[in-house]
Design a protein around this motif. Structure first.
Motif, PDB file in Angstrom:
ATOM      1  N   ARG A 142       0.887  -1.130   0.043  1.00 22.96           N
ATOM      2  CA  ARG A 142       0.015   0.008   0.071  1.00 22.96           C
ATOM      3  C   ARG A 142       0.943   1.421   0.087  1.00 22.96           C
ATOM      4  O   ARG A 142       0.698   2.182  -0.823  1.00 22.96           O
ATOM      5  CB  ARG A 142      -0.883   0.058   1.145  1.00 22.96           C
ATOM      6  N   ALA A 143       1.905   1.390   0.838  1.00 23.09           N
ATOM      7  CA  ALA A 143       2.677   2.572   1.017  1.00 23.09           C
ATOM      8  C   ALA A 143       3.493   2.789  -0.358  1.00 23.09           C
ATOM      9  O   ALA A 143       3.469   3.865  -0.862  1.00 23.09           O
ATOM     10  CB  ALA A 143       3.672   2.418   2.019  1.00 23.09           C
ATOM     11  N   LEU A 144       4.163   1.754  -0.957  1.00 21.78           N
ATOM     12  CA  LEU A 144       4.596   1.712  -2.394  1.00 21.78           C
ATOM     13  C   LEU A 144       3.679   2.295  -3.329  1.00 21.78           C
ATOM     14  O   LEU A 144       4.188   3.189  -4.336  1.00 21.78           O
ATOM     15  CB  LEU A 144       5.208   0.402  -2.811  1.00 21.78           C
ATOM     16  N   HIS A 145       2.311   1.907  -3.406  1.00 20.48           N
ATOM     17  CA  HIS A 145       1.614   2.414  -4.192  1.00 20.48           C
ATOM     18  C   HIS A 145       1.228   3.869  -4.104  1.00 20.48           C
ATOM     19  O   HIS A 145       0.882   4.795  -5.082  1.00 20.48           O
ATOM     20  CB  HIS A 145       0.209   1.767  -4.360  1.00 20.48           C
ATOM     21  N   ILE A 146       1.162   4.509  -2.658  1.00 20.61           N
ATOM     22  CA  ILE A 146       1.146   5.880  -2.644  1.00 20.61           C
ATOM     23  C   ILE A 146       2.400   6.691  -3.196  1.00 20.61           C
ATOM     24  O   ILE A 146       1.955   7.618  -3.778  1.00 20.61           O
ATOM     25  CB  ILE A 146       1.021   6.186  -0.973  1.00 20.61           C
ATOM     26  N   LEU A 147       3.491   5.914  -3.091  1.00 25.69           N
ATOM     27  CA  LEU A 147       4.620   6.647  -3.625  1.00 25.69           C
ATOM     28  C   LEU A 147       4.658   6.800  -5.058  1.00 25.69           C
ATOM     29  O   LEU A 147       5.002   7.967  -5.606  1.00 25.69           O
ATOM     30  CB  LEU A 147       6.004   6.104  -2.984  1.00 25.69           C
ATOM     31  N   LYS A 148       4.026   5.734  -5.729  1.00 23.96           N
ATOM     32  CA  LYS A 148       3.607   5.609  -7.103  1.00 23.96           C
ATOM     33  C   LYS A 148       2.907   6.758  -7.556  1.00 23.96           C
ATOM     34  O   LYS A 148       3.061   7.411  -8.562  1.00 23.96           O
ATOM     35  CB  LYS A 148       3.488   4.061  -7.450  1.00 23.96           C
ATOM     36  N   LYS A 167      11.503  -4.592  -3.981  1.00 32.99           N
ATOM     37  CA  LYS A 167      12.449  -5.293  -5.362  1.00 32.99           C
ATOM     38  C   LYS A 167      11.571  -4.895  -6.528  1.00 32.99           C
ATOM     39  O   LYS A 167      12.074  -5.316  -7.466  1.00 32.99           O
ATOM     40  CB  LYS A 167      12.541  -6.757  -4.997  1.00 32.99           C
ATOM     41  N   ASP A 168      10.419  -4.610  -6.207  1.00 27.92           N
ATOM     42  CA  ASP A 168       9.555  -4.289  -7.636  1.00 27.92           C
ATOM     43  C   ASP A 168       9.504  -2.647  -7.950  1.00 27.92           C
ATOM     44  O   ASP A 168       8.778  -2.617  -8.985  1.00 27.92           O
ATOM     45  CB  ASP A 168       8.024  -4.772  -7.563  1.00 27.92           C
ATOM     46  N   VAL A 169      10.306  -1.972  -7.512  1.00 28.15           N
ATOM     47  CA  VAL A 169      10.665  -0.667  -7.869  1.00 28.15           C
ATOM     48  C   VAL A 169      11.397  -0.559  -8.994  1.00 28.15           C
ATOM     49  O   VAL A 169      12.683  -1.045  -8.856  1.00 28.15           O
ATOM     50  CB  VAL A 169      11.156   0.309  -6.406  1.00 28.15           C
ATOM     51  N   THR A 170      11.005  -0.069 -10.148  1.00 22.90           N
ATOM     52  CA  THR A 170      11.780  -0.002 -11.071  1.00 22.90           C
ATOM     53  C   THR A 170      12.434   1.392 -11.449  1.00 22.90           C
ATOM     54  O   THR A 170      13.439   1.348 -12.351  1.00 22.90           O
ATOM     55  CB  THR A 170      10.911  -0.412 -12.549  1.00 22.90           C
ATOM     56  N   GLU A 171      11.768   2.273 -10.872  1.00 26.35           N
ATOM     57  CA  GLU A 171      12.346   3.683 -10.840  1.00 26.35           C
ATOM     58  C   GLU A 171      12.289   4.430  -9.683  1.00 26.35           C
ATOM     59  O   GLU A 171      11.265   4.365  -9.110  1.00 26.35           O
ATOM     60  CB  GLU A 171      11.681   4.614 -12.140  1.00 26.35           C
ATOM     61  N   ASN A 172      13.338   5.032  -9.343  1.00 25.09           N
ATOM     62  CA  ASN A 172      13.360   5.720  -7.903  1.00 25.09           C
ATOM     63  C   ASN A 172      14.335   6.829  -8.208  1.00 25.09           C
ATOM     64  O   ASN A 172      15.509   6.887  -7.740  1.00 25.09           O
ATOM     65  CB  ASN A 172      14.046   4.855  -6.986  1.00 25.09           C
ATOM     66  N   PRO A 173      13.645   7.775  -9.086  1.00 25.65           N
ATOM     67  CA  PRO A 173      14.546   8.950  -9.601  1.00 25.65           C
ATOM     68  C   PRO A 173      15.194   9.812  -8.491  1.00 25.65           C
ATOM     69  O   PRO A 173      16.408  10.408  -8.529  1.00 25.65           O
ATOM     70  CB  PRO A 173      13.752   9.886 -10.426  1.00 25.65           C
ATOM     71  N   LYS A 174      14.686  10.053  -7.224  1.00 26.48           N
ATOM     72  CA  LYS A 174      15.033  10.780  -6.222  1.00 26.48           C
ATOM     73  C   LYS A 174      15.861   9.893  -4.907  1.00 26.48           C
ATOM     74  O   LYS A 174      16.297  10.292  -4.073  1.00 26.48           O
ATOM     75  CB  LYS A 174      14.029  11.285  -5.285  1.00 26.48           C
ATOM     76  N   LYS A 175      16.029   8.482  -5.482  1.00 28.97           N
ATOM     77  CA  LYS A 175      17.044   7.768  -4.752  1.00 28.97           C
ATOM     78  C   LYS A 175      16.377   7.667  -3.121  1.00 28.97           C
ATOM     79  O   LYS A 175      17.069   7.930  -2.418  1.00 28.97           O
ATOM     80  CB  LYS A 175      18.383   7.856  -4.816  1.00 28.97           C
ATOM     81  N   LEU A 176      15.111   7.527  -3.139  1.00 27.60           N
ATOM     82  CA  LEU A 176      14.585   7.525  -1.867  1.00 27.60           C
ATOM     83  C   LEU A 176      15.029   6.254  -1.083  1.00 27.60           C
ATOM     84  O   LEU A 176      15.318   5.121  -1.389  1.00 27.60           O
ATOM     85  CB  LEU A 176      12.984   7.344  -1.932  1.00 27.60           C
ATOM     86  N   LYS A 177      15.264   6.427   0.298  1.00 24.62           N
ATOM     87  CA  LYS A 177      15.882   5.371   1.169  1.00 24.62           C
ATOM     88  C   LYS A 177      14.536   4.872   2.032  1.00 24.62           C
ATOM     89  O   LYS A 177      13.992   5.674   2.877  1.00 24.62           O
ATOM     90  CB  LYS A 177      16.823   5.959   2.236  1.00 24.62           C
TER      91      LYS A 177
END
Length: 271
Positions: A142-148, A167-177
């Protein structure tokens, strides 16, 4: 005289027997509903109980402080229904505990949100920002979909939205930790992380205002809480009366008054 007394006793016994049969064989008019402490106990008390009382029920609300006992109590017939869980949790718990549970109706549910003491808007999130997310798979997805949805990351579209993980994050342009922690600790993480994805029930329990979230989730109906009963009772008069109360205009008015920010289920939006 003795014959008359005997006749009266027999008649009286027949009346008592008939009353007992009606009480035993008819639908009972007492109901015991369990709910998690906080907003869902309040929802039962303020929005569901009054409607059931109008239908002639004597309602007892039992408050729980964990997510295990409400289903165990239901399975042991100590409760008639409970309100605290979404569909995925119900099905997983039922399978693992060998219980037969059924949802009766979904209810408005406090959404997960991204909260922060450091930013007010999504476009203020800096490169390398830390994001506290739940460490359990369902809420992490759920959290990852909010970020998406906020445009901060992209996810593998071939993976079910209910099962995505880091592991299913394909793009993380801001390099979130990402900082996975226990969901109950996420309100405290607001002070330390740049963003914290806090489930609605924990946000409200921590006296947080849903309106203060940087953004709230577009909730999937499977993540909304529902009234749950034992499957054997799912077609009972009690179940029908609970549905009728939740579908009533009085219930929706109580939600609009006392549960602002709660996401309404699809069936309610379509009324």
């Amino acid at each position: 005289m003795k014959k008359m007394v005997l006749a009266l006793l027999v008649a009286g016994a027949g009346i008592l027997s008939a009353c007992g049969a009606e009480e035993t064989n008819g639908e009972k008019k007492e109901i015991k509903i369990g709910a998690s402490a906080g907003p869902y106990t309040d929802m039962v008390e303020l929005a569901i109980k009054p409607g059931l009382e109008k239908k002639g029920y004597e309602v007892e609300v039992v408050q729980f402080n964990d997510y295990i006992q409400p289903n165990n109590a239901l399975g042991n017939d100590e409760l008639d229904a409970n309100l605290f869980q979404h569909k995925i949790y119900m099905e997983t718990f039922a399978e693992q505990s060998k219980l037969e549970l059924s949802e009766i109706i979904t209810v408005p549910t406090a959404p997960m949100g991204l909260y922060s003491d450091k930013v007010k808007k999504i476009d203020e999130v800096k490169d390398g920002a830390s994001v506290a997310i739940p460490n359990d798979p369902t809420n992490a997805a759920r959290a990852l979909h909010i970020l998406k949805d906020a445009g901060l990351i992209q996810l593998n579209e071939e993976v079910s939205p209910l099962q995505v993980s880091e592991k299913d994050v394909t793009e993380n342009p801001k390099k979130l930790k990402f900082l996975p922690i226990e969901a109950a600790q996420l309100p405290r993480a607001v002070e330390d992380a740049d963003l914290s994805a806090v489930p609605g029930n924990f946000a409200l329990a921590a006296k947080m205002d849903l309106a203060d979230a940087v953004t709230l989730e577009n909730m999937n109906d499977v993540h909304r809480n529902r009234v749950v009963m034992n499957t054997k009772d799912a077609d009972s008069e009690i179940a029908e009366d609970i549905r009728a109360v939740v579908e009533s205009d009085e219930f929706e008015k109580a939600i609009d008054k006392d549960f602002k920010g709660f996401g309404k289920p699809e069936w309610m939006e379509g009324k």
